[in-house]
Design an enzyme around this catalytic site. Structure first.
Site, PDB file in Angstrom:
ATOM      1  N   ARG A  41       0.833  -1.197   0.000  1.00 45.64           N
ATOM      2  CA  ARG A  41       0.000   0.000   0.000  1.00 45.64           C
ATOM      3  C   ARG A  41       0.870   1.249   0.000  1.00 45.64           C
ATOM      4  O   ARG A  41       0.590   2.213  -0.669  1.00 45.64           O
ATOM      5  CB  ARG A  41      -0.928  -0.006   1.228  1.00 45.64           C
ATOM      6  CG  ARG A  41      -2.205  -0.788   0.949  1.00 45.64           C
ATOM      7  CD  ARG A  41      -3.131  -0.763   2.136  1.00 45.64           C
ATOM      8  NE  ARG A  41      -2.474  -1.412   3.286  1.00 45.64           N
ATOM      9  CZ  ARG A  41      -3.134  -1.889   4.341  1.00 45.64           C
ATOM     10  NH1 ARG A  41      -4.450  -1.779   4.398  1.00 45.64           N
ATOM     11  NH2 ARG A  41      -2.515  -2.474   5.329  1.00 45.64           N
TER      12      ARG A  41
ATOM     13  N   GLY B 272       5.607 -20.167  13.688  1.00 49.61           N
ATOM     14  CA  GLY B 272       6.675 -19.327  13.158  1.00 49.61           C
ATOM     15  C   GLY B 272       7.835 -20.074  12.540  1.00 49.61           C
ATOM     16  O   GLY B 272       7.681 -20.737  11.514  1.00 49.61           O
TER      17      GLY B 272
ATOM     18  N   GLY C 178       5.406  -4.562  22.609  1.00 54.45           N
ATOM     19  CA  GLY C 178       5.186  -5.032  21.240  1.00 54.45           C
ATOM     20  C   GLY C 178       4.885  -6.522  21.167  1.00 54.45           C
ATOM     21  O   GLY C 178       4.794  -7.092  20.087  1.00 54.45           O
TER      22      GLY C 178
ATOM     23  N   ASP D 178      -6.132 -17.171  17.423  1.00 55.43           N
ATOM     24  CA  ASP D 178      -4.914 -17.411  16.633  1.00 55.43           C
ATOM     25  C   ASP D 178      -4.403 -18.836  16.860  1.00 55.43           C
ATOM     26  O   ASP D 178      -4.063 -19.550  15.913  1.00 55.43           O
ATOM     27  CB  ASP D 178      -3.855 -16.375  17.027  1.00 55.43           C
ATOM     28  CG  ASP D 178      -2.506 -16.651  16.384  1.00 55.43           C
ATOM     29  OD1 ASP D 178      -2.373 -16.369  15.174  1.00 55.43           O
ATOM     30  OD2 ASP D 178      -1.593 -17.149  17.071  1.00 55.43           O
TER      31      ASP D 178
ATOM     32  N   LYS E 210      -4.065 -22.159  14.111  1.00 53.55           N
ATOM     33  CA  LYS E 210      -2.880 -22.993  13.905  1.00 53.55           C
ATOM     34  C   LYS E 210      -3.174 -24.451  14.242  1.00 53.55           C
ATOM     35  O   LYS E 210      -2.748 -25.364  13.539  1.00 53.55           O
ATOM     36  CB  LYS E 210      -1.730 -22.471  14.770  1.00 53.55           C
ATOM     37  CG  LYS E 210      -1.266 -21.068  14.362  1.00 53.55           C
ATOM     38  CD  LYS E 210      -0.405 -20.442  15.457  1.00 53.55           C
ATOM     39  CE  LYS E 210       0.069 -19.052  15.084  1.00 53.55           C
ATOM     40  NZ  LYS E 210       0.625 -18.319  16.260  1.00 53.55           N
TER      41      LYS E 210
END
Lengths: 440, 440
Positions: free
Chosen positions: B45, B134, B187, B201, B205
Site C-alpha cells: 500500500r 513461526g 510489542g 490465533d 494454527k
C-alpha cells in the site's frame, strides 16, 4: 500404482521394528505416500528367527547380495551396522541403481563422501534420517526446514546411553561404574559399551550433522572425541551446586580464529546451565539445539534409539524416496543439504584452537596462599574467573577442592594454565577440567 | 539455471524479514536450492516505505493483481493477512498456475479446503510452514518427518503473546490486565489483542495441525476456543503449589467415545506438570509436543513469531517449491499430508464429549461439612479426586478457597457436578474450572 518393493538387509532390533511398523501402519502410510511400501525380501543370518518375525509374503535369504541385485527391489534398507560389509553392500546397491536407506552412522561418518558421490553419479538417493537422533526428524529439519538460515551451531544430546548414565549419576549420586552396570542390566548399554561411553557414536552423528549444517564433507577423523568414563560423581555434584548439569554434548560451530573461518567439531562432557531446556533432557532421550541466524534457537527432542522410534525415521525416508523415486534427481534434496558442487572446504579446527568456558577442580593442600597462586596463574593467562566454589574444609582437613568456572578462553590457553597449576607444590594430582557452554 | 521469480504481496514485518533474509543469505540459499530465488516484485500500500526496504531491482506496485497475473512470477508469497482479499488473491494466483507461499493461518483454517482443492486441481503447491509456530519446521515434521506413525495427539504452545503473558503473570505474580498492558508496550501484544488472548490465533494454527496429523479437512468452526483473559493470578499460584504450570495449549487428539472414533480440537488454559519439558517453555517461545505410535513423544521448540523466524519458514517453503516446481505433482508432498482422495471424515468431538482432568477452585464459607458436601457430589458423579489444596484459613476468616485436582472424566460430567456444587449454600460464586493434561 503398484507397491514399491523394498529389500531389508538385517532384521535386528531396528529391522524388526521397521517391519512391524510398516505392517501395523501400512494403510495409513499408503494414504500419505500415495503408494504402498512393501518389504519383499530380507537378508538375515538366522532364517528361523526371521521367519518368526516376517509374514509369508516376504522372501528370506542369507546372502545380502540377492537383495542388492534383485531386479524388482527399488529401495535397499541397510540395517546391519558396521562398516566393511555395509559399505560394500550399499555401494553395490547404488551401482545397481537402487535407492538406499540406512541407519548406519558409522558408515556415513567414515565413508559418507564416497557413498554420496556414488549415489549422485548414479542418480539415486541415500537417505539416513535414522542415523542421527533416532526418531527425531533432525536431518529433515536441518536440511530442509532451516534452508533459509546461515546455521551458526548445532549442539546435541545424541547418545541415549550416556545421557541415561549421566541422569542416573546425578539423580542418585552414584559413580560411573555402578550406573554403567545398571544400564547394561537394563539394556540401555551394550556389553561392550565403548562406542557409546567414549563418545564415538555421538561423534559419528555429529559429523553427519556438521556436514549438513555447514556444507562441508563428512570428516569424522577430525572430530575431537571425549567420553564420560572418567567423569566423577563429585563434579556432577559441584556443577549442580553452581547451577549446571553435565551432559555429553556433540557441538559443531562456526568460529573465526585469527581471522580465518573454521568449524568446531567436538564431543565431550559439558556443563550446561540448568535453566536451559536442553539441560533438562533426562534419561535415554535425545535433543538437538540449533542456532541459526534467521530463526534463532530451535530445539528438537525425542527418542534417540529403540526399535520403533528408529523405524519411524527409516520409514519416513522410505516415504520420501517413494515420492521422489520417479522425479528428476534435480528435484530431490541434496544428500548433505548443499548441492554437491557447492560444498565448502572450511577447515575443522584442531581442539587447541576452539574457544569455550571451563570448569576446573583443583585438589589442594589446605595452606595459606593457595587461592592466590591459582588466581595469579589464571590472571597471567588472561583467563577471567566467573565463579568460585570453595567449601569450608572440615576441621583438621589437610586437603580440599577448589572449583572455578572461567570465562571463555582458547583451549590451548587453559591447557597451559593447567600445566602451571599442576606444578604448584600445593596442588595434589591432576586438575579436573570440563568444558562449559552457556548455550545462550 | 535462471533464478526463480517470486512476487511478494505485503511488506510488513514478515515481508520485510523475508526480503532481508533472502538478501543476506541468498548465496547460501542458492547453494542449497541449486537455483537462486529472486523477489522480483512486491505489492504494497505504501510504496515509499517499500522503496526504503527493497533494492532497485524489485518492482514495487500497489495493485496485488499485477503480482498474481505477472507471467514471469512462478511463486506468489501472500503476507497481507486477513481472509477476504487474501483468499481472492491466492485463488487467482493458483488459477494462474502459480505456486503460493502463505503465513496466513486464518486464511487456511477457514478456507484451506477450498484453496488446497484449487491447488490440487491446477497442479500447483500451496506451502504454509510459516502459518504455524513461526520458525519451527513443525508442518514439515508432522507431514514428512512422522509419516510412519499413527499420530495420537498434538499439543502445542502456539501463541507467543499468551505464553509471554502467562510467564510474566507467574513470574511476577501480576494479574492479567497489568501484564497485558506491559506486553502491549513491549510489542508482544497488539493494540487489539483479541485474536491472541482469546485463543483464536492458536485455534487457527491447531486446526491446520489437526488436519495434517489425522488426514481430516480443516474445520475451524468446530474448534473449542477459550482464551486466557479470565485467568486469575491466584490460580496460577495454586497450580504452582500443586506442581503445575498453566499454559494456553492447543490440543488435538484421537479419542473414542461410545465406541466411535472422534477427534478432540480445543484451545484453552491448561495445567501441565512442571516437570514436563513443554511446561518450561517460557516467554514468547513456542513448542509443539507430538505423540505418535512408533516414535513416541517428540517436541519441537523455537520462536513462534517475529520477522526473521517467520521469514525462515517462508523461505524454507520457497526452497521446497523451487526444488519441486518442475516435478510431476505426484512427486510432491500432499498439502495436508494425506493424498487428497485419502482423507477421512472422522468427526470433531463436541466439547461435552472430551475427556480430561480438571483443576477446580471453589470459594466456600468456612463451615463444618463443606468438604464433605463437595466430595460427595464428585463421588456421586464418579469423579475421583487426585489432590486437594486447602490452606489453614486466617483466624476469623469466614471464607476460603478449596482447590481440587480430579482424575479424568468427561467434560459434561464435570459440568454437571460443578452445577450441583454451585447450588450448595456454602459455596460462594462460581467454581473456577481449568482443564489439566498430564501429557505423559
Amino acid at each position: 500404482m503398484k507397491p514399491i518393493k523394498v529389500g531389508l538387509i538385517g532384521l535386528g532390533v531396528v529391522g524388526a521394528g521397521t517391519y512391524t511398523v510398516l505392517q501395523r501402519n501400512g494403510e495409513e502410510i499408503r494414504r500419505r505416500a500415495g503408494r504402498a511400501i512393501e518389504i519383499s525380501m530380507v537378508a538375515v543370518r538366522n532364517t528361523a528367527r526371521a521367519e518368526a518375525i516376517v509374514g509369508a509374503g516376504v522372501e528370506i535369504v542369507t546372502d545380502a547380495n540377492l537383495v542388492v541385485n534383485h531386479p524388482d527391489i527399488e529401495i535397499v534398507v541397510e540395517l546391519i551396522g558396521g562398516c566393511d560389509t555395509a559399505r560394500e553392500l550399499v555401494l553395490k546397491a547404488i551401482a545397481n541403481g537402487k535407492h538406499v536407506v540406512t541407519a548406519n552412522k558409522a558408515l556415513l561418518a567414515l565413508h559418507g563422501n564416497e557413498i554420496f558421490a556414488a549415489a549422485q553419479e548414479k542418480g539415486v538417493m541415500v537417505a539416513f534420517e535414522a542415523a542421527v537422533a533416532g526418531g527425531i526428524p533432525i536431518i529433515k529439519a536441518l536440511r530442509e526446514g532451516l534452508t533459509a538460515n546461515r546455521i551458526e551451531s548445532v549442539a546435541g544430546i545424541i547418545n541415549g546411553t550416556t545421557n541415561f548414565i549421566l541422569s542416573e549419576m546425578r539423580d542418585k549420586g552414584l559413580d560411573f561404574e555402578t550406573v554403567l552396570k545398571q544400564a547394561q542390566a537394563l539394556g540401555y548399554a551394550e556389553a561392550d559399551p565403548t562406542f557409546d561411553i567414549e563418545g564415538i557414536d555421538a561423534a559419528h552423528k555429529l559429523t553427519i550433522m556438521s556436514a549438513i549444517a555447514f556444507g562441508i564433507p563428512v570428516q569424522f577423523g577430525k572430530a575431537y572425541v571425549e567420553g564420560i568414563s572418567k567423569l566423577q560423581a563429585v563434579d556432577i555434584r559441584y556443577a549442580e551446586q553452581l547451577g549446571y548439569r553435565i551432559k555429553l554434548l556433540g557441538i559443531t560451530r562456526r568460529a573465526v580464529v585469527n581471522g580465518v573461518e573454521g568449524i568446531e567439531l567436538r564431543v565431550h562432557p559439558t556443563l550446561i546451565p540448568t535453566k536451559r531446556l536442553i539441560a533438562n533432557v533426562e534419561g535415554a532421550m535425545n535433543a538437538v539445539l540449533v542456532q541459526a541466524d534467521a530463526v534463532g534457537a530451535s530445539l528438537y527432542y525425542g527418542k534417540g534409539a529403540g526399535a520403533e522410534p528408529t523405524a519411524s525415521s527409516v520409514i519416513a525416508d522410505l516415504v520420501d524416496i517413494t515420492r521422489l523415486a520417479t522425479a528428476d534427481p534435480g528435484n530431490r534434496v541434496p544428500h548433505l543439504a548443499f548441492q554437491p558442487n557447492q560444498m565448502t572446504d572450511v577447515a575443522i579446527l584442531p581442539m587447541d584452537e576452539i574457544t569455550t568456558s571451563y570448569y576446573l577442580r583443583v585438589y589442594v593442600k589446605n595452606r595459606l596462599g593457595v587461592m592466590a597462586d591459582l588466581t595469579r596463574i589464571l590472571a597471567d593467562a588472561r583467563i577471567s574467573i566467573d565463579a568460585v566454589l570453595q567449601k569450608e574444609p572440615a576441621e583438621n582437613a589437610t586437603r580440599l577442592d577448589i572449583v572455578m568456572l572461567t570465562h571463555q578462553t582458547q583451549e590451548k590457553n587453559i591447557n597451559d594454565a593447567i600445566a602451571k597449576i599442576e606444578q604448584l607444590a600445593t596442588v595434589v594430582g591432576q586438575v579436573v577440567r570440563i568444558r562449559l557452554e552457556s548455550l545462550s
